[in-house]
Design an enzyme around this catalytic site. Sequence first.
Site, PDB file in Angstrom:
ATOM      1  N   GLY A 107       1.128  -1.331  -0.499  1.00  0.00           N
ATOM      2  CA  GLY A 107       0.195   0.222   0.043  1.00  0.00           C
ATOM      3  C   GLY A 107       0.860   1.721  -0.268  1.00  0.00           C
ATOM      4  N   SER A 108       0.648   2.486   0.255  1.00  0.00           N
ATOM      5  CA  SER A 108       0.916   3.805   0.746  1.00  0.00           C
ATOM      6  C   SER A 108       0.796   4.034   2.042  1.00  0.00           C
ATOM      7  CB  SER A 108       0.915   4.487  -0.377  1.00  0.00           C
ATOM      8  OG  SER A 108       1.274   5.375   0.287  1.00  0.00           O
ATOM      9  N   SER A 109       1.437   5.374   2.732  1.00  0.00           N
ATOM     10  CA  SER A 109       1.272   5.678   4.005  1.00  0.00           C
ATOM     11  C   SER A 109      -0.119   6.980   3.210  1.00  0.00           C
ATOM     12  CB  SER A 109       2.600   5.860   4.822  1.00  0.00           C
ATOM     13  OG  SER A 109       3.304   7.342   3.660  1.00  0.00           O
ATOM     14  N   CYS A 110      -0.409   7.127   2.056  1.00  0.00           N
ATOM     15  CA  CYS A 110      -1.143   8.383   1.648  1.00  0.00           C
ATOM     16  C   CYS A 110      -2.715   7.904   2.228  1.00  0.00           C
ATOM     17  CB  CYS A 110      -1.290   8.538   0.951  1.00  0.00           C
ATOM     18  SG  CYS A 110      -1.507   7.386  -0.397  1.00  0.00           S
ATOM     19  N   TYR A 137      -4.967   7.924  -5.172  1.00  0.00           N
ATOM     20  CA  TYR A 137      -4.921   6.846  -5.146  1.00  0.00           C
ATOM     21  C   TYR A 137      -4.543   5.886  -3.466  1.00  0.00           C
ATOM     22  CZ  TYR A 137       0.052   4.477  -4.648  1.00  0.00           C
ATOM     23  OH  TYR A 137       1.191   3.712  -4.665  1.00  0.00           O
ATOM     24  N   HIS A 180       8.356  11.346  -8.206  1.00  0.00           N
ATOM     25  CA  HIS A 180       7.758  11.474  -6.146  1.00  0.00           C
ATOM     26  C   HIS A 180       8.841  13.080  -6.576  1.00  0.00           C
ATOM     27  CE1 HIS A 180       6.159   7.641  -6.663  1.00  0.00           C
ATOM     28  NE2 HIS A 180       5.102   9.150  -5.709  1.00  0.00           N
TER      29      HIS A 180
END
Length: 362
Positions: A107-110, A137, A180
């Site tokens: 996944g992602s920290s967002c 996202y 990024h």
Amino acid sequence: MTIEPKIFVAGHRGMVGSAVLRHLERRGCRNVVTRSHRELDLTNQAAVRAFFDSEKPDLVYLAAAKVGGIHANNAYPAEFIYTNLMIEVNVMQAAHQNGVQKLLFLGSSCIYPRLAPQPMSEEALLTGTLEATNEPYAIAKIAGIKLCESYNRQYGRDYRSVMPTNLYGPGDNYDLSNSHVLPAMIRKFHLAKLAARRDIDSIVADETIHGAIPCDIKTMIGLDPYAPITRDSAITDTSPVVTLWGTGTPYREFLHVDDMASACVFVMNLDKPTYDANTQPMLSHINVGFGEDLSIRAAAELVAQVVGYSGEIAFDTSKPDGTPRKLMDSSRLARLGWKAGIDLKQGLEQAYSNYLSKESRR
């Protein structure tokens, strides 16, 4: 005789997927299956189903995703939510239908709220409003976590999720239209250093290798913003000022991608009682971070030092900052026995060396 499990690494040409592949190879894993996007479009349900029917993998690392920075997320929200949702749904459903018991989703920290308490713990999920610049996202990644949990709850699968902080390192994307923050800084400072030396040949080579140099960056390094860059282009400013988005005040945490790959394999190989004891059926994801953060301004100064750029650094405050702070609480993973091993300066030196090695092979 022990039969080695067949492992499918989805997204093996991406930064994280390629790092996972390298890590598995170093561990002696030989029965690893990969497919390029040309060979297998993961947004095509029928193609994904046919692949799983044919290959019958035992383990899946789901590292495939459409990713990008603030600009890309702002410009292409529909592609970000659609592509990522389709990849997750197709791969997990096909894995389930073919009896794949273990899968790891990246996944992602967002996924966490924009103003989540710092450091962000796993419990912060779905407790507040997401950052607007990457909400599509983030929603796709939250859906991936909940897909894993749903297959586990209904069918007894062992589908796990890891949430990395901001990643960087070998295989990073340096295209300034969708990169990024750290790779964008590396390239901007590198181009500014070349401009200060009037090294137009290297600037031409950089564009060939890493993608088109946008008009604003051409202006920054003293080139005609509307003319193609050639070896005959004139550099009119040998004291370029590197301008970065935002105020420089947000704090970010950065993790080297080789550390992330190590964490992925570590989490995948935890025995089920240990993993289950540290998660919950509806809160099953695990944060993966370095454990420290720094301001964007401090990060920029460190990147400039590594690259060898000694000029001025400015900030365009008309551009968005994104989330004020994104520090992960990785204490759950630490209690399980894993921690990062590559500090930021060392990692940036490796990343810049990798960046330069691509140019040396031209």
